[in-house]
Design a protein around this motif. Structure first.
Motif, mmCIF file in Angstrom:
data_model
loop_
_atom_site.group_PDB
_atom_site.id
_atom_site.type_symbol
_atom_site.label_atom_id
_atom_site.label_comp_id
_atom_site.label_asym_id
_atom_site.label_seq_id
_atom_site.Cartn_x
_atom_site.Cartn_y
_atom_site.Cartn_z
ATOM 1 N N GLU A 50 98.232 73.116 -61.979
ATOM 2 C CA GLU A 50 97.549 73.584 -60.780
ATOM 3 C C GLU A 50 98.540 73.737 -59.642
ATOM 4 O O GLU A 50 99.346 72.844 -59.384
ATOM 5 N N THR A 51 98.477 74.880 -58.987
ATOM 6 C CA THR A 51 99.308 75.113 -57.807
ATOM 7 C C THR A 51 98.416 75.184 -56.573
ATOM 8 O O THR A 51 97.232 75.493 -56.665
ATOM 9 N N GLN A 52 99.010 74.926 -55.436
ATOM 10 C CA GLN A 52 98.250 74.735 -54.212
ATOM 11 C C GLN A 52 98.180 76.010 -53.362
ATOM 12 O O GLN A 52 98.971 76.932 -53.528
ATOM 13 N N PRO A 82 95.876 79.452 -54.755
ATOM 14 C CA PRO A 82 95.907 78.310 -55.668
ATOM 15 C C PRO A 82 95.477 78.805 -57.049
ATOM 16 O O PRO A 82 94.501 79.556 -57.171
ATOM 17 N N VAL A 83 96.219 78.403 -58.068
ATOM 18 C CA VAL A 83 95.943 78.904 -59.424
ATOM 19 C C VAL A 83 95.860 77.739 -60.399
ATOM 20 O O VAL A 83 96.698 76.827 -60.382
ATOM 21 N N TYR A 84 94.831 77.791 -61.221
ATOM 22 C CA TYR A 84 94.617 76.842 -62.325
ATOM 23 C C TYR A 84 95.107 77.529 -63.588
ATOM 24 O O TYR A 84 94.725 78.675 -63.880
ATOM 25 N N MET A 85 95.955 76.837 -64.371
ATOM 26 C CA MET A 85 96.519 77.436 -65.584
ATOM 27 C C MET A 85 96.448 76.463 -66.752
ATOM 28 O O MET A 85 97.061 75.390 -66.697
ATOM 29 N N LYS A 130 100.997 69.319 -61.132
ATOM 30 C CA LYS A 130 100.414 69.845 -59.898
ATOM 31 C C LYS A 130 101.497 69.994 -58.830
ATOM 32 O O LYS A 130 102.426 69.198 -58.764
ATOM 33 N N LEU A 131 101.330 71.051 -58.016
ATOM 34 C CA LEU A 131 102.157 71.227 -56.828
ATOM 35 C C LEU A 131 101.327 70.919 -55.595
ATOM 36 O O LEU A 131 100.127 71.207 -55.570
#
Length: 856
Positions: free
Chosen positions: A339-341, A441-444, A846-847
């Motif tokens: 997950e990125t913020q 924000p992206v969930y991967m 996570k970021l």
């Protein structure tokens, strides 16, 4: 009465003693070298002045505290010393957008007065109050060190503007004027009789507007008029791709985020306009907001927009074997949910525009990223033909994608057009933070497989991105997530699904890297994990799996020429093996929007005098140096000197260009100028410039052969070009980042100083993305609207950055050049995460990243 001295002029002041010095300088005295970057938050340092021999922030200095004070602004410094410091910064490449530079010069002057030869640590300490989003501070520190030497030796900087073709470091176009505060940004401009505007925003992320009460606001002395949605004569909604974003929310409709505009106030001063805007009372029916992107795509979810589903777009790519097959056949697999913020662009110049009535239309001064796109959208709003809307570009104080969408331009155009008076609209930092789009924000959920021989065999990715209340360019960002999912590597089997989802959060749109950095974090983490599971060498595994000519990207595009991943890896190889704790990551980043869309550029070259040529184009200068690229290309083609060339961007020339985005401007404009120069060169064979006065030379270049990912086509060409990179992050024995080595394939390095500056600034942004930057929201509200809380790293926290240029010629770009503006931060966060793992063996998903554990 207060008495103080400004630039050695005695001032006897009888006004409001609670006014800030910054307001007095800018609004009363029109001294604009002191910039307003944070609206009194005391965070950015752009308003630095000298008060009684000390560097002080003008935005925090009340006039009531300045009795008998002696105040110097940049205009009041000793001329030779100011020009030496400014010139040193320009020569070293420390001026990109230049918005922060005048304030930095003020701190530098105080520092060098007290310490003729300061150490690097002393310079970093002096820079602590300052933010710079462009440079990463590397060249600023070098410039200050250089300035101290020049002053000691009584020498001048070497700013050489004679013939400077490609491959040479032509100083930044108008860099000296910008550094000295003489080149105006939009908010520095003033037109006689100009009025000022302020906006009234929605108090709730999702609420039906029942009534708008303007009564108390209209009673404020100095208010000229209050505007609402019903005043819009044309289309209320516009958008870069989908027309879903209303200029203002009308009564009876529903707000979609806390940056939606309910009304606009025009008054005699900005202070009056803001006061009145706060007095506008809005009656709401408060509704439950949609803030979770995963819930938003469920069948029973509340719709953000009543006329459409919350799923804005889906990108689907399937190549080769099914996931079940390649997973079963794999010797090794790695997986994780990453997950990125959401983060803020944090450009130092907040959004400002001025509009002035012009005949039957309107003339707008804008710092946006696409003047021709803005013209089209504004004409639609006003119900005018496009030729009645003129937009003049004022080079921007940073953009990074955050100035693609309309913010102030549409409102101010409406106000000026209807009032038939010039109007300025300037966003405060809080306004800016709540209004303009952020990074997605992206969930991967990613799985990556490899053979026992160490060859990548397959990837499966399910990605979801929160695009917020409006589309912006969100579907294109997730399209890039999909298109860059295999990064710099060849992976034969691909199964990707990327979803773009509406919510009631602040919109997300373009930001430097545009989806590639989000997916690089996931991919490179799993590459490292595969190496650990299979016992593979991390550098060699990447080198062996790297893209090269004849191999394909995640979209199936076969790369035919100019692939520089392996060359970039070779550039960091020695330091990879020489250090104990290292994180390695590669990157690929497209040039051009591609994906089946047309990339094009046009230019007009005018000979206006014996010693003056004007280059007209449609791209935005926002610090990246596109004006330099235009000038240097024309120098290269003609042999003429750079010092006779100027650049103007204005829509009256009718040379439409899209958004300044996708690292494409150098390639497209460069080729257009080469085209225009053909006829100019023919004329120069028999005539002098003075004989060509009045001549106009037209050039153009377009790419119309790309294809959309996932489409059925004989040959997949997602983008006409890519940039390539490898970055190495090095930690010391305590787990602290000491160095970043960034090897970047630029095809042809057009300007070495600007090239390294772009990469250094991007690495700084990438480090912030990895370590500290965040823009969290809760129930549709930002947790903070303070610039200090977005997490941008300051000078003393930036490690050593080493840039290594790689040149693997591109078949499309001028002289083989590739875009470099975005790729500089694509691999950075991933490299940091991998370095941290090598130190404490904790895999991070996570970021921003969890702080390193020092327990060994």
């Amino acid at each position: 009465m207060l008495t103080f001295y400004i630039n050695n002029q005695k001032i006897e002041y009888q006004g409001d003693i609670n006014k800030t010095l910054l307001s007095y300088l800018r609004d009363d005295l029109q001294i604009t070298s002191a910039k307003d970057g944070c609206s009194g938050q005391g965070t950015c340092g752009a308003c630095m002045v000298n008060i009684n021999g000390k560097a002080k922030l003008a935005c925090l200095s009340k006039l009531s505290k300045l009795q008998d004070a002696r105040i110097l602004t940049l205009e009041g410094l000793e001329k030779n010393k100011a020009e030496t410091i400014a010139g040193a910064l320009v020569e070293k490449g420390a001026v990109q957008c230049g918005f922060c530079t005048p304030g930095i010069i003020m701190s530098t002057e105080v520092l060098l007065t007290n310490k003729a030869q300061p150490s690097k640590q002393e310079i970093e300490k002096a820079l602590k109050p300052h933010l710079c989003r462009c440079t990463g501070y590397v060249k600023i520190i070098e410039g200050i060190e250089y300035a101290s030497t020049l002053i000691k030796q009584n020498k001048a900087p070497n700013l050489d503007f004679e013939q400077k073709g490609i491959g040479q470091s032509l100083p930044k176009y108008k860099g000296l004027e910008t550094a000295l505060g003489k080149r105006h940004f939009v908010n520095d401009m003033h037109i006689a009789g100009m009025l000022h505007a302020a906006l009234r925003y929605s108090d709730h992320p999702r609420a039906k507007i029942i009534a708008i009460n303007k009564f108390e606001a209209e009673k404020v002395p100095g208010v000229i008029r209050i505007f609402t949605a019903k005043d819009v004569p044309g289309n209320l909604k516009t958008g870069l791709i989908y027309p879903d974003w209303p200029l203002m929310i009308p009564c009876g409709s529903t707000s979609n985020y806390i940056g939606d505009v309910i009304a606009g106030v025009v008054a005699e001063t900005e202070e009056i306009a803001r006061k009145a805007a706060k007095l506008i009372q809005v009656e709401y029916e408060i509704l439950e907001p949609v803030t979770d992107m995963h819930r938003a795509i469920k069948t029973d979810a509340i719709r953000v927009h009543a006329d459409r589903d919350n799923l804005l777009a889906k990108t689907r790519i399937k190549i080769g074997k099914s996931f079940t097959e390649f997973k079963k056949e794999a010797a090794f697999s790695a997986s994780g949910i990453f997950e990125t913020q959401r983060i803020e662009h944090a450009f130092l110049e907040t959004e400002t525009a001025i509009a002035n009535p012009a005949g039957k239309g309107v003339h707008i001064f804008s710092g946006g990223q696409g003047v021709y796109v803005e013209r089209s959208l504004i004409a639609s709003m006003l119900g005018l033909a496009e030729n009645l809307v003129q937009i003049t570009l004022v080079p921007s104080g940073g953009g990074f994608g955050g100035k693609e969408d309309l913010t102030v331009q549409g409102h101010v155009a409406l106000f000026a057009f209807l009032l038939q008076k010039p109007v300025k609209l300037h966003l405060s930092r809080e306004d800016s933070l709540r209004m303009h789009p952020k990074r997605h924000p992206v969930y991967m959920d990613m799985q990556l497989t490899a053979t026992k021989e160490g060859k990548l065999s397959g990837i499966k990715l399910y990605a979801v991105g929160d695009t917020g209340a409006y589309a912006s360019v969100g579907d294109k960002v997730l399209e890039r997530v999909a298109g860059h999912a295999t990064g710099g590597y060849y992976v034969p089997n691909v199964d990707i699904e990327a979803l773009t989802v509406y919510t009631n959060n602040i919109p997300c749109g373009a930001m430097r890297g545009f989806g590639a950095n989000q997916v690089a974090f996931a991919l490179e983490s799993l590459v490292d994990e595969l190496c650990e599971k299979g016992g593979f060498d991390r550098w060699k595994f990447r080198y062996d799996n790297a893209l090269r000519e004849g191999l394909s990207t995640s979209t199936g595009q076969v790369l035919e020429k100019g692939v520089g991943i392996q060359a970039s890896l070779l550039a960091v190889k020695e330091e990879f093996y020489a250090n104990r704790y290292t994180g390695l990551a590669c990157a690929i980043k497209n040039s051009g929007v591609g994906n089946g869309m047309i990339d094009e550029s046009k230019t007009i070259i005018k000979i206006v005098a014996e010693n003056k040529i004007i280059i007209h184009h449609g791209w935005t200068e926002m610090g990246q140096g596109i004006h330099n690229m235009a000038i240097q290309t024309l120098c290269q083609e003609t042999g003429l000197n750079a010092d006779i060339m100027d650049v103007v961007v204005d829509t009256t020339l009718e040379i439409p260009t899209g958004m300044t985005t996708s690292s494409r401007a150098t390639a497209l404009l460069g080729n257009a100028i080469i085209d225009a120069a053909k006829n100019l060169n023919k004329d120069l064979k028999s005539k002098t410039l003075s004989e060509l006065i009045g001549n106009i030379y037209f050039g153009e270049y377009s790419v119309d052969w790309t294809t959309k990912p996932g489409s059925k086509t004989k040959k997949q060409i997602t983008h006409y070009s890519y940039g390539y990179a490898a970055q190495l992050v090095i930690l010391d024995e305590k787990g602290k980042i000491t160095k970043v080595v960034a090897a970047h394939d630029a095809g042809k390095i057009m300007n070495p100083t600007l090239f390294t500056g772009q990469i250094e600034g991007a690495v700084h942004m990438g480090l912030g993305y990895a370590l500290s930057e965040d823009f969290p929201m809760e129930n549709g509200y930002p947790k903070s609207l303070k610039l200090k809380d977005v997490g941008v790293l300051r000078a003393h926290k930036v490690p050593e950055i080493i840039v290594k240029g790689v040149e693997v010629t591109d078949p499309v770009g001028p002289y083989g050049a590739k875009g470099v503006g975005e790729i500089g931060l694509v691999p950075t966060a991933a490299a940091v995460a991998n370095a941290f793992y090598q130190f404490d063996k904790i895999r991070r998903y996570k970021l921003p990243l969890q702080k390193i554990s020092t327990k060994k």
